[in-house]
Motif scaffolding. Structure first.
Motif, PDB file in Angstrom:
ATOM      1  N   ASP A 259       1.003  -0.962  -0.155  1.00  0.00           N
ATOM      2  CA  ASP A 259      -0.332  -0.220  -0.199  1.00  0.00           C
ATOM      3  C   ASP A 259       1.105   1.133  -0.273  1.00  0.00           C
ATOM      4  OD1 ASP A 259      -2.225  -1.907   0.263  1.00  0.00           O
ATOM      5  OD2 ASP A 259      -2.033  -1.912   2.542  1.00  0.00           O
ATOM      6  N   TYR A 260       0.967   2.572  -0.790  1.00  0.00           N
ATOM      7  CA  TYR A 260       1.281   3.716  -0.823  1.00  0.00           C
ATOM      8  C   TYR A 260       1.097   4.103  -1.412  1.00  0.00           C
ATOM      9  CZ  TYR A 260       3.181   2.176  -5.849  1.00  0.00           C
ATOM     10  OH  TYR A 260       2.854   0.918  -6.407  1.00  0.00           O
ATOM     11  N   SER A 261       1.337   5.893  -1.466  1.00  0.00           N
ATOM     12  CA  SER A 261       0.659   6.880  -2.494  1.00  0.00           C
ATOM     13  C   SER A 261      -0.862   7.319  -2.225  1.00  0.00           C
ATOM     14  CB  SER A 261       0.493   6.867  -3.684  1.00  0.00           C
ATOM     15  OG  SER A 261      -0.241   5.770  -4.677  1.00  0.00           O
ATOM     16  N   PRO A 262      -0.768   7.508  -0.655  1.00  0.00           N
ATOM     17  CA  PRO A 262      -2.070   8.299  -0.125  1.00  0.00           C
ATOM     18  C   PRO A 262      -2.850   9.474  -1.261  1.00  0.00           C
ATOM     19  CG  PRO A 262      -0.280   8.699   1.752  1.00  0.00           C
ATOM     20  CD  PRO A 262       0.246   7.348   0.920  1.00  0.00           C
ATOM     21  N   SER A 263      -3.920   9.640  -0.883  1.00  0.00           N
ATOM     22  CA  SER A 263      -4.554  11.002  -1.180  1.00  0.00           C
ATOM     23  C   SER A 263      -5.606  11.319  -0.409  1.00  0.00           C
ATOM     24  CB  SER A 263      -4.740  11.665  -2.641  1.00  0.00           C
ATOM     25  OG  SER A 263      -5.157  12.625  -2.648  1.00  0.00           O
ATOM     26  N   TRP A 264      -5.992  12.272  -0.277  1.00  0.00           N
ATOM     27  CA  TRP A 264      -6.848  12.798   0.468  1.00  0.00           C
ATOM     28  C   TRP A 264      -7.902  13.012   0.075  1.00  0.00           C
ATOM     29  CZ3 TRP A 264      -6.894  12.020   6.728  1.00  0.00           C
ATOM     30  CH2 TRP A 264      -5.870  11.908   7.516  1.00  0.00           C
ATOM     31  N   SER A 265      -9.898  12.580   0.516  1.00  0.00           N
ATOM     32  CA  SER A 265     -10.474  13.136  -0.491  1.00  0.00           C
ATOM     33  C   SER A 265     -10.552  15.029   0.706  1.00  0.00           C
ATOM     34  CB  SER A 265     -11.726  12.659   0.234  1.00  0.00           C
ATOM     35  OG  SER A 265     -12.026  12.338   1.012  1.00  0.00           O
ATOM     36  N   PRO A 266     -11.661  15.591  -0.339  1.00  0.00           N
ATOM     37  CA  PRO A 266     -11.254  16.942  -0.308  1.00  0.00           C
ATOM     38  C   PRO A 266     -11.556  17.253   1.461  1.00  0.00           C
ATOM     39  CG  PRO A 266     -12.034  17.076  -2.435  1.00  0.00           C
ATOM     40  CD  PRO A 266     -12.170  15.555  -2.027  1.00  0.00           C
ATOM     41  N   ASP A 267     -12.904  16.253   2.037  1.00  0.00           N
ATOM     42  CA  ASP A 267     -13.387  16.090   3.103  1.00  0.00           C
ATOM     43  C   ASP A 267     -13.409  15.868   4.365  1.00  0.00           C
ATOM     44  OD1 ASP A 267     -13.947  13.472   2.492  1.00  0.00           O
ATOM     45  OD2 ASP A 267     -16.264  13.614   2.351  1.00  0.00           O
ATOM     46  N   GLY A 268     -11.868  15.100   3.330  1.00  0.00           N
ATOM     47  CA  GLY A 268     -11.333  14.385   5.109  1.00  0.00           C
ATOM     48  C   GLY A 268     -11.722  13.119   5.569  1.00  0.00           C
ATOM     49  N   GLN A 269     -12.816  12.942   5.077  1.00  0.00           N
ATOM     50  CA  GLN A 269     -13.463  11.430   4.968  1.00  0.00           C
ATOM     51  C   GLN A 269     -12.503   9.893   4.785  1.00  0.00           C
ATOM     52  OE1 GLN A 269     -15.660  11.954   8.055  1.00  0.00           O
ATOM     53  NE2 GLN A 269     -14.837  13.710   8.091  1.00  0.00           N
ATOM     54  N   TRP A 270     -12.004  10.368   3.296  1.00  0.00           N
ATOM     55  CA  TRP A 270     -11.450   9.221   2.557  1.00  0.00           C
ATOM     56  C   TRP A 270     -10.451   9.202   1.946  1.00  0.00           C
ATOM     57  CZ3 TRP A 270     -14.577   5.339   1.150  1.00  0.00           C
ATOM     58  CH2 TRP A 270     -15.839   5.107   1.525  1.00  0.00           C
ATOM     59  N   ILE A 271      -9.676   8.593   2.490  1.00  0.00           N
ATOM     60  CA  ILE A 271      -8.122   8.480   1.784  1.00  0.00           C
ATOM     61  C   ILE A 271      -8.196   6.954   0.259  1.00  0.00           C
ATOM     62  CG2 ILE A 271      -5.682   7.900   2.161  1.00  0.00           C
ATOM     63  CD1 ILE A 271      -5.724   8.449   4.713  1.00  0.00           C
ATOM     64  N   ALA A 272      -7.439   7.828  -0.754  1.00  0.00           N
ATOM     65  CA  ALA A 272      -7.833   7.466  -1.691  1.00  0.00           C
ATOM     66  C   ALA A 272      -5.865   6.541  -2.160  1.00  0.00           C
ATOM     67  CB  ALA A 272      -7.839   7.639  -3.132  1.00  0.00           C
ATOM     68  N   PHE A 273      -5.845   5.319  -2.400  1.00  0.00           N
ATOM     69  CA  PHE A 273      -4.236   4.773  -2.447  1.00  0.00           C
ATOM     70  C   PHE A 273      -3.912   3.806  -2.992  1.00  0.00           C
ATOM     71  CE2 PHE A 273      -6.603   2.347   0.791  1.00  0.00           C
ATOM     72  CZ  PHE A 273      -5.688   0.865   0.330  1.00  0.00           C
ATOM     73  N   THR A 274      -3.150   3.367  -3.649  1.00  0.00           N
ATOM     74  CA  THR A 274      -2.701   2.618  -4.575  1.00  0.00           C
ATOM     75  C   THR A 274      -2.489   1.417  -3.680  1.00  0.00           C
ATOM     76  OG1 THR A 274      -1.349   3.704  -5.452  1.00  0.00           O
ATOM     77  CG2 THR A 274      -1.096   1.787  -6.561  1.00  0.00           C
ATOM     78  N   SER A 275      -2.327   0.197  -3.744  1.00  0.00           N
ATOM     79  CA  SER A 275      -2.586  -1.418  -2.814  1.00  0.00           C
ATOM     80  C   SER A 275      -2.278  -2.479  -4.179  1.00  0.00           C
ATOM     81  CB  SER A 275      -3.190  -1.340  -2.252  1.00  0.00           C
ATOM     82  OG  SER A 275      -3.770  -2.541  -1.763  1.00  0.00           O
ATOM     83  N   GLY A 276      -1.922  -3.308  -3.904  1.00  0.00           N
ATOM     84  CA  GLY A 276      -1.974  -4.484  -4.880  1.00  0.00           C
ATOM     85  C   GLY A 276      -0.306  -5.553  -4.888  1.00  0.00           C
ATOM     86  N   HIS A 277       0.533  -6.328  -5.476  1.00  0.00           N
ATOM     87  CA  HIS A 277       1.353  -6.941  -5.912  1.00  0.00           C
ATOM     88  C   HIS A 277       1.883  -6.429  -7.149  1.00  0.00           C
ATOM     89  CE1 HIS A 277       0.009  -8.711  -2.230  1.00  0.00           C
ATOM     90  NE2 HIS A 277      -1.084  -8.731  -2.319  1.00  0.00           N
TER      91      HIS A 277
END
Length: 311
Positions: A259-277
């Motif tokens: 899991d890497y490269s987090p990014s916050w949603s504008p409302d701060g409730q979610w984080i988008a990220f990269t995940s896998g193998h």
């Protein structure tokens, strides 16, 4: 007598049902549904043969190739008004910084320098870009410039490798990763730690003190939290959260995937990220109060480095 029994029978049935309902009441359940957030997310993918910048809605639909160029396009960041993106590309022979509109039009080179520029991040006031470059040093240093490419200023001055700069919401500080030398092997930089400095390069301070490589740090929209990725105690790549001063470190994802490269949603409730193998990376989102994860991409290629568009 037979008639009275028949007349009383319906009332006895109703009375029995009422007693039964009173004796065994059904428990009330509060069902909370976490819906997919709205908005747009940009991300990188090589689904068309080379790395391009794409956008999709936050439910994983309406995927569109924005950069659409034969060269490698990478490292995007949104303008505060969400109308443009800055990214880097090697389409002119070396890695340069480019702007494009949110629909992919009007792609222009803004750095115009023979060195290599990487990982740009747009300031919250829309006036500056922070990035890394090897223009003055074989190891990458952090620079800032105006959005028209003028007044390039070097912020870090050391022998260490510096990367992944991003701004605090009030633009007063810049958070970044510094590769530290192993004291037992000065030829090898094996440890990456999260640092913070003023936006003019002063008052540099180390925030993380953990083993392994930590990077990709980004502030929450309210400036109180920092998300980043790094190695867990089990030597797994996970997302972490900590206070803006480095306190209260927690492992957010804590799973077997990378899991890497987090990014916050504008409302701060979610984080988008990269995940896998290594064979399959995808864009996911995680809801911070419930830890619910949703997978947004399923194309059998690399889908990574999501960035939430400002609203």
């Amino acid at each position: 007598m037979k008639t009275k029994k028949v007349l009383l029978l319906p009332f006895l049935i109703i009375f029995t049902c009422l007693l039964s309902c009173r004796e065994t009441p059904k428990p009330t359940q509060k069902i909370s549904s976490i819906e997919t957030p709205s908005g747009t997310i940009s991300f990188l993918s090589n689904r068309d043969g080379n790395f391009e910048i794409y956008t999709m809605t936050a439910d994983g639909k309406n995927i569109k190739n924005l950069s659409n160029n034969n060269a490698t396009d990478y490292g995007n960041s949104w303008s505060p008004d969400g109308k443009q993106l800055v990214f880097y590309s090697d389409r002119d022979g070396n890695k340069e910084l480019y702007f494009m509109n949110a629909d992919g039009t009007d792609q222009i080179n803004i750095s115009k320098h023979p060195a290599n520029e990487y990982v740009p991040s747009w300031s919250p006031d829309g006036h500056k870009i922070v990035f890394t470059s090897d223009r003055d040093h074989s190891s990458r240093e952090i620079y800032v410039m105006n959005t028209d490419g003028s007044k390039v200023t070097r912020l870090t001055h050391d022998e260490d490798y510096n990367e992944s700069p991003s701004w605090s919401p009030d633009r007063s500080q810049i958070i970044f990763t510094k590769q530290l030398k192993d004291p037992n092997d000065p030829s090898h930089a094996s440890n990456g730690e999260i640092f913070i400095m003023d936006s003019d390069g002063k008052n540099e301070k180390r925030l993380t003190h953990k083993k392994g490589y930590d990077s990709g740090a980004v502030f929450s929209p309210n400036g109180k939290k920092i998300a980043f990725y790094g190695l867990s105690e089990q030597d797994q790549w996970d997302l972490f959260l900590m206070d803006a001063n480095g306190d209260n470190l927690i492992n957010l994802t804590n799973d077997s995937a990378e899991d890497y490269s987090p990014s916050w949603s504008p409302d701060g409730q979610w984080i988008a990220f990269t995940s896998g193998h290594p064979k399959q990376y995808d864009v996911w989102i995680i809801h911070l109060s419930t830890n619910k994860k949703l997978r947004l991409t399923k194309d059998p290629t690399r889908n990574q480095n999501p960035v939430w568009r400002p609203q």
